[in-house]
Design a protein around this motif. Structure first.
Motif, PDB file in Angstrom:
ATOM      1  N   ILE A   2       0.855  -1.185   0.000  1.00  0.00           N
ATOM      2  CA  ILE A   2       0.000   0.000   0.000  1.00  0.00           C
ATOM      3  C   ILE A   2       0.890   1.234   0.000  1.00  0.00           C
ATOM      4  O   ILE A   2       1.771   1.375   0.841  1.00  0.00           O
ATOM      5  CB  ILE A   2      -0.919   0.011   1.242  1.00  0.00           C
ATOM      6  CG1 ILE A   2      -1.832  -1.215   1.236  1.00  0.00           C
ATOM      7  CG2 ILE A   2      -1.746   1.278   1.295  1.00  0.00           C
ATOM      8  CD1 ILE A   2      -2.676  -1.350   2.472  1.00  0.00           C
ATOM      9  N   SER A   6      -2.453   5.848   0.004  1.00  0.00           N
ATOM     10  CA  SER A   6      -3.454   4.794   0.145  1.00  0.00           C
ATOM     11  C   SER A   6      -3.535   4.325   1.592  1.00  0.00           C
ATOM     12  O   SER A   6      -4.622   4.052   2.104  1.00  0.00           O
ATOM     13  CB  SER A   6      -3.110   3.616  -0.756  1.00  0.00           C
ATOM     14  OG  SER A   6      -3.117   4.001  -2.097  1.00  0.00           O
ATOM     15  N   LYS A   7      -2.388   4.233   2.235  1.00  0.00           N
ATOM     16  CA  LYS A   7      -2.352   3.811   3.641  1.00  0.00           C
ATOM     17  C   LYS A   7      -3.075   4.832   4.515  1.00  0.00           C
ATOM     18  O   LYS A   7      -3.833   4.468   5.412  1.00  0.00           O
ATOM     19  CB  LYS A   7      -0.907   3.625   4.099  1.00  0.00           C
ATOM     20  CG  LYS A   7      -0.754   2.903   5.404  1.00  0.00           C
ATOM     21  CD  LYS A   7       0.711   2.605   5.659  1.00  0.00           C
ATOM     22  CE  LYS A   7       0.888   1.611   6.761  1.00  0.00           C
ATOM     23  NZ  LYS A   7       2.296   1.246   6.928  1.00  0.00           N
ATOM     24  N   GLN A   9      -5.493   6.814   3.538  1.00  0.00           N
ATOM     25  CA  GLN A   9      -6.919   6.650   3.257  1.00  0.00           C
ATOM     26  C   GLN A   9      -7.479   5.424   3.974  1.00  0.00           C
ATOM     27  O   GLN A   9      -8.592   5.460   4.497  1.00  0.00           O
ATOM     28  CB  GLN A   9      -7.153   6.540   1.742  1.00  0.00           C
ATOM     29  CG  GLN A   9      -6.830   7.796   0.984  1.00  0.00           C
ATOM     30  CD  GLN A   9      -7.719   8.962   1.393  1.00  0.00           C
ATOM     31  OE1 GLN A   9      -8.901   8.795   1.655  1.00  0.00           O
ATOM     32  NE2 GLN A   9      -7.143  10.137   1.450  1.00  0.00           N
ATOM     33  N   LEU A  10      -6.707   4.337   4.003  1.00  0.00           N
ATOM     34  CA  LEU A  10      -7.143   3.130   4.688  1.00  0.00           C
ATOM     35  C   LEU A  10      -7.294   3.389   6.188  1.00  0.00           C
ATOM     36  O   LEU A  10      -8.292   2.998   6.787  1.00  0.00           O
ATOM     37  CB  LEU A  10      -6.159   1.985   4.441  1.00  0.00           C
ATOM     38  CG  LEU A  10      -6.433   0.691   5.211  1.00  0.00           C
ATOM     39  CD1 LEU A  10      -7.825   0.143   4.898  1.00  0.00           C
ATOM     40  CD2 LEU A  10      -5.356  -0.339   4.910  1.00  0.00           C
ATOM     41  N   PHE A  13     -10.406   5.256   6.810  1.00  0.00           N
ATOM     42  CA  PHE A  13     -11.552   4.347   6.698  1.00  0.00           C
ATOM     43  C   PHE A  13     -11.709   3.523   7.978  1.00  0.00           C
ATOM     44  O   PHE A  13     -12.816   3.369   8.503  1.00  0.00           O
ATOM     45  CB  PHE A  13     -11.375   3.420   5.493  1.00  0.00           C
ATOM     46  CG  PHE A  13     -12.363   2.290   5.457  1.00  0.00           C
ATOM     47  CD1 PHE A  13     -13.651   2.496   5.011  1.00  0.00           C
ATOM     48  CD2 PHE A  13     -12.003   1.016   5.874  1.00  0.00           C
ATOM     49  CE1 PHE A  13     -14.580   1.458   4.981  1.00  0.00           C
ATOM     50  CE2 PHE A  13     -12.916  -0.027   5.852  1.00  0.00           C
ATOM     51  CZ  PHE A  13     -14.206   0.200   5.399  1.00  0.00           C
ATOM     52  N   PRO A  40      -4.375  -4.930   6.660  1.00  0.00           N
ATOM     53  CA  PRO A  40      -5.617  -5.620   7.023  1.00  0.00           C
ATOM     54  C   PRO A  40      -5.379  -6.997   7.649  1.00  0.00           C
ATOM     55  O   PRO A  40      -6.053  -7.381   8.607  1.00  0.00           O
ATOM     56  CB  PRO A  40      -6.362  -5.755   5.690  1.00  0.00           C
ATOM     57  CG  PRO A  40      -5.840  -4.631   4.864  1.00  0.00           C
ATOM     58  CD  PRO A  40      -4.401  -4.495   5.257  1.00  0.00           C
ATOM     59  N   ILE A  57     -13.000  -4.346   4.919  1.00  0.00           N
ATOM     60  CA  ILE A  57     -11.746  -3.676   4.547  1.00  0.00           C
ATOM     61  C   ILE A  57     -11.356  -4.066   3.127  1.00  0.00           C
ATOM     62  O   ILE A  57     -11.018  -3.206   2.304  1.00  0.00           O
ATOM     63  CB  ILE A  57     -10.618  -4.022   5.539  1.00  0.00           C
ATOM     64  CG1 ILE A  57     -10.936  -3.458   6.928  1.00  0.00           C
ATOM     65  CG2 ILE A  57      -9.275  -3.495   5.034  1.00  0.00           C
ATOM     66  CD1 ILE A  57     -10.051  -3.991   8.036  1.00  0.00           C
ATOM     67  N   TRP A  60     -13.575  -2.386   0.665  1.00  0.00           N
ATOM     68  CA  TRP A  60     -13.199  -0.981   0.529  1.00  0.00           C
ATOM     69  C   TRP A  60     -11.936  -0.851  -0.325  1.00  0.00           C
ATOM     70  O   TRP A  60     -11.873   0.007  -1.206  1.00  0.00           O
ATOM     71  CB  TRP A  60     -12.978  -0.341   1.903  1.00  0.00           C
ATOM     72  CG  TRP A  60     -12.588   1.097   1.795  1.00  0.00           C
ATOM     73  CD1 TRP A  60     -13.412   2.172   1.707  1.00  0.00           C
ATOM     74  CD2 TRP A  60     -11.251   1.611   1.723  1.00  0.00           C
ATOM     75  NE1 TRP A  60     -12.678   3.327   1.598  1.00  0.00           N
ATOM     76  CE2 TRP A  60     -11.337   3.003   1.604  1.00  0.00           C
ATOM     77  CE3 TRP A  60      -9.974   1.029   1.754  1.00  0.00           C
ATOM     78  CZ2 TRP A  60     -10.221   3.823   1.508  1.00  0.00           C
ATOM     79  CZ3 TRP A  60      -8.868   1.853   1.659  1.00  0.00           C
ATOM     80  CH2 TRP A  60      -8.998   3.235   1.533  1.00  0.00           C
ATOM     81  N   LEU A  61     -10.937  -1.701  -0.049  1.00  0.00           N
ATOM     82  CA  LEU A  61      -9.696  -1.648  -0.822  1.00  0.00           C
ATOM     83  C   LEU A  61      -9.944  -1.914  -2.305  1.00  0.00           C
ATOM     84  O   LEU A  61      -9.372  -1.248  -3.165  1.00  0.00           O
ATOM     85  CB  LEU A  61      -8.679  -2.671  -0.284  1.00  0.00           C
ATOM     86  CG  LEU A  61      -7.967  -2.277   0.994  1.00  0.00           C
ATOM     87  CD1 LEU A  61      -7.197  -3.469   1.553  1.00  0.00           C
ATOM     88  CD2 LEU A  61      -7.045  -1.097   0.779  1.00  0.00           C
ATOM     89  N   TYR A  64     -11.559   1.200  -3.643  1.00  0.00           N
ATOM     90  CA  TYR A  64     -10.608   2.314  -3.637  1.00  0.00           C
ATOM     91  C   TYR A  64      -9.575   2.165  -4.754  1.00  0.00           C
ATOM     92  O   TYR A  64      -9.257   3.139  -5.429  1.00  0.00           O
ATOM     93  CB  TYR A  64      -9.906   2.393  -2.280  1.00  0.00           C
ATOM     94  CG  TYR A  64      -8.898   3.524  -2.186  1.00  0.00           C
ATOM     95  CD1 TYR A  64      -9.310   4.823  -1.933  1.00  0.00           C
ATOM     96  CD2 TYR A  64      -7.533   3.281  -2.388  1.00  0.00           C
ATOM     97  CE1 TYR A  64      -8.401   5.863  -1.861  1.00  0.00           C
ATOM     98  CE2 TYR A  64      -6.621   4.328  -2.323  1.00  0.00           C
ATOM     99  CZ  TYR A  64      -7.056   5.598  -2.067  1.00  0.00           C
ATOM    100  OH  TYR A  64      -6.158   6.635  -2.005  1.00  0.00           O
ATOM    101  N   THR A  65      -9.090   0.956  -4.968  1.00  0.00           N
ATOM    102  CA  THR A  65      -8.050   0.760  -5.984  1.00  0.00           C
ATOM    103  C   THR A  65      -8.605   0.769  -7.397  1.00  0.00           C
ATOM    104  O   THR A  65      -7.870   0.966  -8.347  1.00  0.00           O
ATOM    105  CB  THR A  65      -7.269  -0.553  -5.752  1.00  0.00           C
ATOM    106  OG1 THR A  65      -8.186  -1.648  -5.765  1.00  0.00           O
ATOM    107  CG2 THR A  65      -6.526  -0.496  -4.444  1.00  0.00           C
TER     108      THR A  65
END
Length: 67
Positions: A2, A6-7, A9-10, A13, A40, A57, A60-61, A64-65
């Motif tokens: 990640i 992105s991390k 954003q994770l 979330f 995760p 999760i 969502w990933l 998101y990707t």
């Protein structure tokens, strides 16, 4: 792996949607530095999220990707 944005954003979330505590998030982030696996999976392996939350999760990933 990640990327940093992105991390971030994770983590947002996890805080907002799964209501993970700061302590849990900080522990998972420290563990991910020592054992560089996917965040995760670290959360799940250490019992910080349930299997249902892990699925959320990953959903969502995936969204998101692909966004």
């Amino acid at each position: 792996m990640i990327l940093q944005n992105s991390k971030t954003q994770l983590v947002n979330f996890l805080r907002q949607n799964l209501a993970l505590s700061e302590d849990s998030l900080n522990l998972a982030l420290r563990l991910s530095e020592q054992d560089p696996g996917p965040l995760p999976m670290i959360l799940w392996q250490y019992g910080l999220v349930s299997l249902q939350q892990l699925e959320q999760i990953f959903d969502w990933l995936e969204h998101y990707t692909h966004a």
